[in-house]
Structure formats: C-alpha cells, structure tokens
Design a protein around this motif. Structure first.
Motif, PDB file in Angstrom:
ATOM      1  N   ALA A 137      16.783   9.495 -12.812  1.00 22.55           N
ATOM      2  CA  ALA A 137      18.105   9.272 -12.236  1.00 22.55           C
ATOM      3  C   ALA A 137      18.114   8.168 -11.186  1.00 22.55           C
ATOM      4  CB  ALA A 137      18.646  10.569 -11.633  1.00 22.55           C
ATOM      5  N   GLU A 138      16.984   7.964 -10.506  1.00 21.96           N
ATOM      6  CA  GLU A 138      16.960   6.980  -9.429  1.00 21.96           C
ATOM      7  C   GLU A 138      16.296   5.666  -9.848  1.00 21.96           C
ATOM      8  OE1 GLU A 138      12.907   8.663  -7.208  1.00 21.96           O
ATOM      9  OE2 GLU A 138      14.885   9.296  -6.504  1.00 21.96           O
ATOM     10  N   ARG A 139      16.188   5.447 -11.142  1.00 22.81           N
ATOM     11  CA  ARG A 139      15.472   4.265 -11.619  1.00 22.81           C
ATOM     12  C   ARG A 139      16.132   2.957 -11.171  1.00 22.81           C
ATOM     13  NH1 ARG A 139      18.748   6.134 -15.454  1.00 22.81           N
ATOM     14  NH2 ARG A 139      19.626   4.763 -17.077  1.00 22.81           N
ATOM     15  N   GLY A 140      17.448   2.923 -11.091  1.00 19.66           N
ATOM     16  CA  GLY A 140      18.127   1.707 -10.663  1.00 19.66           C
ATOM     17  C   GLY A 140      17.819   1.357  -9.223  1.00 19.66           C
ATOM     18  N   ALA A 141      17.842   2.358  -8.347  1.00 19.79           N
ATOM     19  CA  ALA A 141      17.537   2.133  -6.935  1.00 19.79           C
ATOM     20  C   ALA A 141      16.086   1.690  -6.761  1.00 19.79           C
ATOM     21  CB  ALA A 141      17.807   3.402  -6.129  1.00 19.79           C
ATOM     22  N   ARG A 142      15.187   2.306  -7.531  1.00 21.89           N
ATOM     23  CA  ARG A 142      13.785   1.898  -7.474  1.00 21.89           C
ATOM     24  C   ARG A 142      13.630   0.438  -7.906  1.00 21.89           C
ATOM     25  NH1 ARG A 142       9.650   5.632  -6.982  1.00 21.89           N
ATOM     26  NH2 ARG A 142      10.327   7.808  -6.933  1.00 21.89           N
ATOM     27  N   MET A 143      14.308   0.078  -8.982  1.00 24.33           N
ATOM     28  CA  MET A 143      14.170  -1.271  -9.504  1.00 24.33           C
ATOM     29  C   MET A 143      14.606  -2.313  -8.472  1.00 24.33           C
ATOM     30  SD  MET A 143      15.306  -2.603 -13.180  1.00 24.33           S
ATOM     31  CE  MET A 143      16.011  -4.200 -13.462  1.00 24.33           C
ATOM     32  N   ASP A 144      15.745  -2.080  -7.833  1.00 24.20           N
ATOM     33  CA  ASP A 144      16.236  -3.015  -6.831  1.00 24.20           C
ATOM     34  C   ASP A 144      15.212  -3.188  -5.707  1.00 24.20           C
ATOM     35  OD1 ASP A 144      18.497  -3.118  -8.357  1.00 24.20           O
ATOM     36  OD2 ASP A 144      19.809  -2.141  -6.891  1.00 24.20           O
ATOM     37  N   GLU A 145      14.686  -2.075  -5.238  1.00 25.07           N
ATOM     38  CA  GLU A 145      13.731  -2.140  -4.122  1.00 25.07           C
ATOM     39  C   GLU A 145      12.415  -2.768  -4.560  1.00 25.07           C
ATOM     40  OE1 GLU A 145      11.503   1.183  -1.531  1.00 25.07           O
ATOM     41  OE2 GLU A 145      13.692   1.168  -1.295  1.00 25.07           O
ATOM     42  N   TYR A 146      11.959  -2.451  -5.757  1.00 23.59           N
ATOM     43  CA  TYR A 146      10.695  -3.001  -6.234  1.00 23.59           C
ATOM     44  C   TYR A 146      10.764  -4.523  -6.350  1.00 23.59           C
ATOM     45  CZ  TYR A 146       9.118   1.738  -7.540  1.00 23.59           C
ATOM     46  OH  TYR A 146       8.734   3.053  -7.529  1.00 23.59           O
ATOM     47  N   ILE A 147      11.904  -5.047  -6.800  1.00 21.13           N
ATOM     48  CA  ILE A 147      12.064  -6.501  -6.903  1.00 21.13           C
ATOM     49  C   ILE A 147      11.872  -7.143  -5.536  1.00 21.13           C
ATOM     50  CG2 ILE A 147      13.760  -8.342  -7.284  1.00 21.13           C
ATOM     51  CD1 ILE A 147      14.867  -6.664  -9.611  1.00 21.13           C
ATOM     52  N   SER A 148      12.505  -6.578  -4.521  1.00 21.21           N
ATOM     53  CA  SER A 148      12.385  -7.132  -3.169  1.00 21.21           C
ATOM     54  C   SER A 148      10.962  -7.015  -2.636  1.00 21.21           C
ATOM     55  CB  SER A 148      13.361  -6.411  -2.227  1.00 21.21           C
ATOM     56  OG  SER A 148      14.705  -6.615  -2.631  1.00 21.21           O
ATOM     57  N   ALA A 149      10.321  -5.888  -2.885  1.00 23.91           N
ATOM     58  CA  ALA A 149       8.957  -5.686  -2.395  1.00 23.91           C
ATOM     59  C   ALA A 149       7.984  -6.657  -3.060  1.00 23.91           C
ATOM     60  CB  ALA A 149       8.524  -4.241  -2.643  1.00 23.91           C
ATOM     61  N   MET A 150       8.113  -6.863  -4.353  1.00 22.69           N
ATOM     62  CA  MET A 150       7.206  -7.772  -5.050  1.00 22.69           C
ATOM     63  C   MET A 150       7.400  -9.207  -4.573  1.00 22.69           C
ATOM     64  SD  MET A 150       6.784  -6.329  -8.939  1.00 22.69           S
ATOM     65  CE  MET A 150       8.417  -6.839  -9.437  1.00 22.69           C
ATOM     66  N   ARG A 151       8.635  -9.608  -4.372  1.00 20.62           N
ATOM     67  CA  ARG A 151       8.870 -10.966  -3.868  1.00 20.62           C
ATOM     68  C   ARG A 151       8.252 -11.163  -2.490  1.00 20.62           C
ATOM     69  NH1 ARG A 151      14.993 -11.532  -6.191  1.00 20.62           N
ATOM     70  NH2 ARG A 151      14.487 -12.826  -8.018  1.00 20.62           N
ATOM     71  N   GLU A 152       8.287 -10.128  -1.666  1.00 17.96           N
ATOM     72  CA  GLU A 152       7.648 -10.209  -0.353  1.00 17.96           C
ATOM     73  C   GLU A 152       6.142 -10.407  -0.512  1.00 17.96           C
ATOM     74  OE1 GLU A 152       7.085  -9.824   3.923  1.00 17.96           O
ATOM     75  OE2 GLU A 152       8.756 -10.436   2.637  1.00 17.96           O
ATOM     76  N   LEU A 153       5.521  -9.656  -1.391  1.00 19.75           N
ATOM     77  CA  LEU A 153       4.080  -9.776  -1.608  1.00 19.75           C
ATOM     78  C   LEU A 153       3.701 -11.142  -2.158  1.00 19.75           C
ATOM     79  CD1 LEU A 153       3.506  -6.232  -3.112  1.00 19.75           C
ATOM     80  CD2 LEU A 153       2.453  -7.079  -1.010  1.00 19.75           C
ATOM     81  N   TRP A 154       4.560 -11.712  -2.987  1.00 20.68           N
ATOM     82  CA  TRP A 154       4.276 -13.000  -3.607  1.00 20.68           C
ATOM     83  C   TRP A 154       4.453 -14.187  -2.671  1.00 20.68           C
ATOM     84  CZ3 TRP A 154       7.733 -11.748  -8.427  1.00 20.68           C
ATOM     85  CH2 TRP A 154       7.032 -10.890  -9.295  1.00 20.68           C
ATOM     86  N   SER A 155       5.291 -14.044  -1.647  1.00 19.75           N
ATOM     87  CA  SER A 155       5.696 -15.222  -0.883  1.00 19.75           C
ATOM     88  C   SER A 155       5.275 -15.224   0.580  1.00 19.75           C
ATOM     89  CB  SER A 155       7.221 -15.380  -0.948  1.00 19.75           C
ATOM     90  OG  SER A 155       7.868 -14.264  -0.352  1.00 19.75           O
ATOM     91  N   ALA A 156       5.158 -14.062   1.192  1.00 18.97           N
ATOM     92  CA  ALA A 156       4.951 -14.000   2.644  1.00 18.97           C
ATOM     93  C   ALA A 156       3.490 -14.230   3.023  1.00 18.97           C
ATOM     94  CB  ALA A 156       5.425 -12.656   3.188  1.00 18.97           C
ATOM     95  N   ASP A 157       3.285 -14.806   4.200  1.00 10.22           N
ATOM     96  CA  ASP A 157       1.925 -14.990   4.698  1.00 10.22           C
ATOM     97  C   ASP A 157       1.291 -13.643   5.063  1.00 10.22           C
ATOM     98  OD1 ASP A 157       2.045 -17.729   4.392  1.00 10.22           O
ATOM     99  OD2 ASP A 157       2.798 -18.069   6.416  1.00 10.22           O
ATOM    100  N   LYS A 158       2.103 -12.750   5.664  1.00 12.11           N
ATOM    101  CA  LYS A 158       1.647 -11.402   6.008  1.00 12.11           C
ATOM    102  C   LYS A 158       2.675 -10.419   5.470  1.00 12.11           C
ATOM    103  CE  LYS A 158      -0.617 -12.971  10.260  1.00 12.11           C
ATOM    104  NZ  LYS A 158      -0.641 -12.845  11.742  1.00 12.11           N
ATOM    105  N   PRO A 159       2.604 -10.105   4.184  1.00 11.35           N
ATOM    106  CA  PRO A 159       3.662  -9.310   3.547  1.00 11.35           C
ATOM    107  C   PRO A 159       3.899  -7.966   4.232  1.00 11.35           C
ATOM    108  CG  PRO A 159       2.221 -10.269   1.898  1.00 11.35           C
ATOM    109  CD  PRO A 159       1.568 -10.509   3.221  1.00 11.35           C
ATOM    110  N   THR A 160       5.159  -7.735   4.586  1.00  9.08           N
ATOM    111  CA  THR A 160       5.564  -6.496   5.248  1.00  9.08           C
ATOM    112  C   THR A 160       6.893  -6.061   4.656  1.00  9.08           C
ATOM    113  OG1 THR A 160       4.425  -7.081   7.297  1.00  9.08           O
ATOM    114  CG2 THR A 160       6.191  -5.445   7.452  1.00  9.08           C
TER     115      THR A 160
END
Length: 289
Positions: A137-160
């Motif tokens: 039921a919460e797959r949409g909310a997870r997907m939105d958050e996961y996209i943001s989290a992965m982009r942070e890991l890919w781009s930030a010098d100190k991902p947080t």
C-alpha cells in the motif's frame, strides 16, 4: 528521434550468448539503448491483475517464466559493448533497499562509463511485495523517497538524508555515477505515474503507446513543481506505422522502443540479431526528427 530495443532480458535473450549477439548487433545498427524488465518472484496463483494483457496474466507460466535480474544482465552485456546505453524499463524500485540499489546502479554506471538509464515503477504484483516482506500500500511513498535518497548518494560529497523509510548521515557511497547522476525515467500507465514523472523524473515512459493525456499531465506536474517541462524526456512504444513518428515527435516523444521479443501484449518486431542491420537506415533516416 532515438531508437531503443525493449525487454531484452526475456525470451531467447536469457541465454548469455544470444544476449551478447543482440546487444552487439543493436549497437552496430545504431540503436541508442536496450531496455530490461524485472520481477524477482512470481508467486503461484497470484490474483493481482497484470495491466498490459486482456486476461490480467503475465505471459508464460508462473513456474517457467525465465527473467534474469536486470542489473546483473545489464552488467554482463555491458562488458561486451561500448556505446549502447543500458536501461531498466522498469526496476520495481519500492522492492529494493535504496542504499544498496544506489551502490549497485552507481557501480554499473561507473564500469560502463556512464551508459545507465534507470527506469523505475511502483509495481502491480501485490503477492510479490508480500513475498519480499514489503508493504504494497505504501509503495508510492517509498518510491518517491527512494528516488531522493539515491540522488543524494550519487551526487553529494557527504551524503546525508532523513526520511520516513531511509536515513543516513555522512554515508560515503563510492564510486558515484560518471556524471554524479543517473537519468531516472518513471514508467507506468496511470495518472499517478505521469504526475510522479513530472515531479521527480528526468523522463516518462508510459509503457504502451504515447497517450497525449498522460504526457500532458506529466508536463503540467513538472511545471507545478517548478521544473522545466520541456526537459522531461518522453519514451514511447514504436508505432505500427513508422509514418506516425512525426506525430509522436510533435507530442514531445524523443525515443521509441522496438520490441526484441514477443510477450506482455507486444509483438516482436525483429526475428533476431540478424535483423537489426536492416534498422540502420531507419534509425539514420529518423535521427534528425
């Protein structure tokens, strides 16, 4: 107009030799990308309705549906190619740990020298989510958050990142992708998918056809989110008649996908790798559209 091959990790191309033959022939013919699909498990007797066939069932039997993991399949053929981009169409993102997925995708992009396109979707097979222990039921909310989290890991010098489903602080995740980003293309044939593509995606892939209404919804959502709607890349199915490509271009479609294998409500448009050379002229003729 760019041309891709779709659902390349199915049918005869689950065989490693034929997979490489397909990718090398596609690359030589000028295909821009090759697209894969994902299901980790298909539970016996599932009741969820598959949205792309009239009977609501996946093609093939439940127990003999051979479908290699898309990321591992892509890694295998990446080593045998040098130019063709490799895409998931789609990865069922809510089923993945986003930190682990970010690492795998970044590594694949690094090793392939920046050739990865990440198509993502929310998924439809409720029984598969249950087998993986993930709330459907919460797959949409997870997907939105996961996209943001992965982009942070890919781009930030100190991902947080601190969210409802995932949180980390100063979590170095190296190597990062070649361009410190991987294009994220949201797939789906619903208004919710179109809106998500506009809000969060680099592209939108409606999976079947090129519904003008959904494309308009995606562009409107991008505008509402303060993003440039013209930068949303639209991927669509290859039309039955190539004369329709100009109409697709006017809709904003910049990539069409040619089915490499039958199934899932699609008819294969090639018999095998030996047919791909004949597409070189088609690709060249439409390159400037």
């Amino acid at each position: 107009m760019k041309f891709g091959l779709r659902y390349c990790n199915t049918g005869r191309y689950t065989d490693p030799v034929r997979a490489v033959e397909l990718m090398q022939a596609g690359e030589a013919a000028g295909f821009e990308s090759a697209w894969t699909v994902e299901h980790t498990v298909i539970p016996r007797g599932y009741q969820s309705a598959y949205p792309y066939t009239s009977d609501g069932r996946l093609p093939g039997g439940e127990g003999d549906f051979l479908l290699p993991d898309p990321l591992i399949w892509m890694a295998y053929v990446a080593a045998a190619t040098s130019r063709i981009k490799l895409a998931t169409g789609i990865l069922i993102l809510p089923q993945h740990n986003p930190v682990l997925a970010a690492k795998q995708i970044a590594t694949l992009d690094h090793m392939s020298r920046g050739r990865i396109l990440l198509g993502v979707g929310a998924g439809w097979l409720q029984e598969e989510f249950a087998a993986l222990g993930i709330p459907f039921a919460e797959r949409g909310a997870r997907m939105d958050e996961y996209i943001s989290a992965m982009r942070e890991l890919w781009s930030a010098d100190k991902p947080t990142f601190k969210g409802r489903f995932v949180a980390f602080e100063g979590a170095y995740c190296r190597p990062q992708p070649v361009n410190k980003s991987v294009p994220i293309i949201v797939g789906g044939h619903s208004e919710a998918a179109a809106r998500r593509a506009g809000r969060l995606g680099d592209g939108f892939f409606p999976a079947r056809g090129a519904p003008a209404q959904l494309i308009a919804i995606a562009r409107k959502a991008a505008e509402t989110a303060g993003r440039d709607p013209d930068k949303l890349e639209i991927t669509a199915s290859l039309p039955d008649d190539l004369a329709e490509l100009d109409a697709l271009r006017r809709l904003g479609v910049t990539r069409v996908l040619v089915p490499s294998a039958g199934g899932a409500g699609l008819q294969a448009r090639i018999r095998g790798p030996e047919d791909l050379a004949s597409w070189a002229d088609v690709i060249e003729r439409h390159r400037g559209l």
